[in-house]
Design a protein around this motif. Structure first.
Motif, mmCIF file in Angstrom:
data_model
loop_
_atom_site.group_PDB
_atom_site.id
_atom_site.type_symbol
_atom_site.label_atom_id
_atom_site.label_comp_id
_atom_site.label_asym_id
_atom_site.label_seq_id
_atom_site.Cartn_x
_atom_site.Cartn_y
_atom_site.Cartn_z
ATOM 1 N N ILE A 201 -2.606 -0.698 -42.196
ATOM 2 C CA ILE A 201 -3.637 -0.638 -41.173
ATOM 3 C C ILE A 201 -3.305 0.477 -40.179
ATOM 4 O O ILE A 201 -2.183 0.568 -39.677
ATOM 5 C CB ILE A 201 -3.747 -1.985 -40.434
ATOM 6 N N ASP A 202 -4.297 1.324 -39.890
ATOM 7 C CA ASP A 202 -4.076 2.381 -38.895
ATOM 8 C C ASP A 202 -5.054 2.309 -37.722
ATOM 9 O O ASP A 202 -4.920 3.049 -36.750
ATOM 10 C CB ASP A 202 -4.122 3.769 -39.525
ATOM 11 N N THR A 203 -6.039 1.403 -37.809
ATOM 12 C CA THR A 203 -7.071 1.294 -36.776
ATOM 13 C C THR A 203 -7.247 -0.170 -36.390
ATOM 14 O O THR A 203 -7.339 -1.035 -37.263
ATOM 15 C CB THR A 203 -8.418 1.856 -37.276
ATOM 16 N N LEU A 204 -7.303 -0.426 -35.081
ATOM 17 C CA LEU A 204 -7.539 -1.774 -34.581
ATOM 18 C C LEU A 204 -8.858 -1.822 -33.817
ATOM 19 O O LEU A 204 -9.151 -0.940 -33.006
ATOM 20 C CB LEU A 204 -6.431 -2.210 -33.618
ATOM 21 N N PRO B 30 2.292 -6.946 -35.860
ATOM 22 C CA PRO B 30 2.510 -5.527 -36.183
ATOM 23 C C PRO B 30 3.077 -5.324 -37.588
ATOM 24 O O PRO B 30 2.622 -4.433 -38.321
ATOM 25 C CB PRO B 30 3.483 -5.067 -35.094
ATOM 26 N N ALA B 31 4.037 -6.128 -37.981
ATOM 27 C CA ALA B 31 4.631 -5.991 -39.311
ATOM 28 C C ALA B 31 3.634 -6.364 -40.411
ATOM 29 O O ALA B 31 3.558 -5.694 -41.452
ATOM 30 C CB ALA B 31 5.885 -6.856 -39.416
ATOM 31 N N LEU B 32 2.865 -7.431 -40.188
ATOM 32 C CA LEU B 32 1.894 -7.853 -41.188
ATOM 33 C C LEU B 32 0.838 -6.778 -41.418
ATOM 34 O O LEU B 32 0.438 -6.524 -42.566
ATOM 35 C CB LEU B 32 1.223 -9.154 -40.750
ATOM 36 N N LEU B 33 0.387 -6.141 -40.349
ATOM 37 C CA LEU B 33 -0.643 -5.114 -40.493
ATOM 38 C C LEU B 33 -0.065 -3.808 -41.021
ATOM 39 O O LEU B 33 -0.728 -3.094 -41.780
ATOM 40 C CB LEU B 33 -1.360 -4.903 -39.162
#
Length: 234
Positions: free
Chosen positions: A157-160, A149-152
């Motif tokens: 990043i807002d979309t997975l 979570p922290a890396l993204l």
């Protein structure tokens, strides 16, 4: 999830029921929650595609080519690819009570040994620039489970896009927690694997109804390409 079927592959007969599509269409006026994405703000998160699960399931072996297609397309469009592997943690007393000693230890060691990157299935299209992280809980987004979570978040990043195994356990847990944390989540329906179709489809139902979108690989690739073109033309 042993099946003892060697190199045989299988694909889930997946579906989202028409009544669920109709329910969401009535609520929001469209079938899919997320009709576009910015590849540069999108990450593919691939959960637990490690030898333990690949050896044990024809369904897991079957998703590998589709996972690779999405990874390559998103990476080429400027997105992030993140591979998640289970970390070893000694089974808790609760785990031993719930699973029994032997199975609790088996699951605890399912991620294998060595550096995280070396523990991924060797058929995956992993590149040096990809993220590879360990998780200590079923969900990669459970607080304290992984650094993902922290890396993204640092990469805005807002979309997975979520793929991997087991659909109704670690994949579903990851989707639920990421959605709860405010991310747009698209579960790649034919790039996830469970033990049975009914287990797989139960998760598709839950996710589509309450946590995120559900799309097949072909539609996800279309979204990535459309996003790439939009960025290129802007």
């Amino acid at each position: 999830m042993p099946d003892d079927l060697g190199d045989l592959t299988a694909d889930h007969d997946w579906l989202v029921e028409d009544r669920e599509y109709a329910r969401q269409e009535a609520r929001r006026g469209r079938r899919h929650a997320y009709e576009s994405l910015d590849p540069g703000r999108t990450a593919l998160v691939v959960v637990d595609v490690v030898p333990f699960f690949v050896r044990g399931s024809a369904y897991v072996r079957g998703i590998v080519p589709r996972v690779n297609r999405v990874a390559t397309a998103l990476r080429d469009a400027g997105g992030v690819v993140a591979w998640v592997v289970p970390a070893y943690a000694p089974p808790t007393a609760k785990d031993r009570e719930f699973f029994g000693d032997a199975v609790a230890e088996l699951y605890a060691r399912s991620g294998g040994e060595g550096l995280p990157r070396s523990r991924l299935h060797d058929g995956l299209a992993v590149r040096p620039e990809d993220l590879v992280v360990e998780k200590i809980a079923r969900s990669a987004w459970f607080p304290g489970s992984s650094e993902l979570p922290a890396l993204l978040a640092a990469r805005r990043i807002d979309t997975l896009l979520v793929a991997g195994t087991v659909t109704n356990v670690c994949v579903e847990d990851t989707v639920r927690d990421a959605s709860t944390c405010g991310l747009r989540v698209i579960l790649v329906a034919d790039a996830c694997a469970a033990v049975r179709d009914r287990d797989h489809n139960a998760t598709l139902h839950v996710v589509y109804r309450s946590y995120g979108d559900v799309r097949p690989t072909s539609e996800v690739l279309d979204l990535v390409e459309a996003g790439r073109r939009q960025v290129a033309s802007s």
